[in-house]
Scaffold this active site. Sequence first.
Site, PDB file in Angstrom:
ATOM      1  N   HIS A 141       4.926   4.475 -13.801  1.00  0.00           N
ATOM      2  CA  HIS A 141       4.953   4.886 -15.219  1.00  0.00           C
ATOM      3  C   HIS A 141       5.232   3.723 -16.182  1.00  0.00           C
ATOM      4  O   HIS A 141       5.912   2.759 -15.848  1.00  0.00           O
ATOM      5  CB  HIS A 141       6.038   5.954 -15.417  1.00  0.00           C
ATOM      6  CG  HIS A 141       7.409   5.413 -15.128  1.00  0.00           C
ATOM      7  ND1 HIS A 141       8.201   4.823 -16.071  1.00  0.00           N
ATOM      8  CD2 HIS A 141       8.103   5.328 -13.969  1.00  0.00           C
ATOM      9  CE1 HIS A 141       9.329   4.427 -15.530  1.00  0.00           C
ATOM     10  NE2 HIS A 141       9.295   4.711 -14.241  1.00  0.00           N
ATOM     11  N   HIS A 150      -5.978  -8.573 -13.033  1.00  0.00           N
ATOM     12  CA  HIS A 150      -6.500  -8.034 -11.777  1.00  0.00           C
ATOM     13  C   HIS A 150      -5.337  -7.744 -10.841  1.00  0.00           C
ATOM     14  O   HIS A 150      -4.621  -8.661 -10.439  1.00  0.00           O
ATOM     15  CB  HIS A 150      -7.463  -9.059 -11.152  1.00  0.00           C
ATOM     16  CG  HIS A 150      -8.016  -8.646  -9.822  1.00  0.00           C
ATOM     17  ND1 HIS A 150      -8.824  -9.473  -9.082  1.00  0.00           N
ATOM     18  CD2 HIS A 150      -7.890  -7.512  -9.076  1.00  0.00           C
ATOM     19  CE1 HIS A 150      -9.165  -8.867  -7.956  1.00  0.00           C
ATOM     20  NE2 HIS A 150      -8.608  -7.677  -7.926  1.00  0.00           N
TER      21      HIS A 150
END
Length: 215
Positions: A141, A150
Amino acid sequence: MSPTLAIGGVVIIGGGGHAKVVIESLRAAGETVAAIVDADPTPRTVLGVPVVGDDLALADLHGQGLSKLFVAIGDNSLREKLGRKAREQGFVLVNAIHPSAVISPSVQFGEGIAVMAGVAINADSRIGDLAIVNTGAVVDHDCVLGAACHLGPASALAGNVSVGARAFLGVGARVIPGVRIGADTIVGAGGVVIRDLPDAVLAIGVPAKIKGDRP
Ligand code: JB2
C-alpha cells in the site's frame, strides 16, 4: 509486399525479449498488436507480429490510423525518451496489464505502464508513466513508483516505499517499509534495502550497501 496491419491495434517500439512479454500481456488483456518498430528493421515477426521498420516508420503507422503505442524497451532512460517522442508524434501510450495481476481499485496509473503476470499492487499506490512492474512483483500500500522505473521479477516493496524515476530493482530485490530509493539508482538482484538510497547509485547485498555510482 507490406503486411496488412490490424486496425486499432497497438504499435510496439522494440522487438526484443521485453516485447515478447508485453505482447502476450496485451493479448491476454484483449488487445490486438498491430506492428513492431525496431532499431533493427530486418523484416521478421515476433510472436506473429510483423517488424515493419525502424522508428522512422512511426509517422507512416500513425498516418494509417494506428494511434495506440507501447514502448517495450527494458532500458529505462531509452524507454522514457522513446515514450516522449511517440507522444510528440500523436500516439497515445497504452498500459499493458496482465489480467492475472491483482490490483487494488484505488491504485492510480499513469500511461505506458507494463504490469506483468502475477503482480500484486495494494491500496493507494501510484504507478508513474512507463514504469515496469515485472512478473510476480509485489507493491504494498501507498507506494509511489516514479516514471520509467523498473521493478524486476519477484521483487517486493513493503508499504510507503518510493522508487525514483528510472530506478531499477533487480530480480528478487526487497525494500522495507517507508524507504525512499533515488532516481536512476540500481538495486542488485536479491538486495534488501533497509535505508534510503540517494540518486544514481548502485546498491547490492543483504542489507544493501552502496558500492558507488551506478554504471
Ligand atoms: O531506439 C530504438 C531502439 N534501441 C534498441 N528504437 C527501437 N524501435 N528499437 C530499439 N532497440 C531494439 O530493442 C533492439 O534492436 C532490440 O531488438 C530491442 C531490445 O531487445 P533486448 O532483448 O536486448 O532487450 P529488451 O529491452 O527487450 O529486454 C530487456 O529488458 C527486459 C525488461 C532484457 O534485459 C530482458 O531480459 C528484460 N526482461
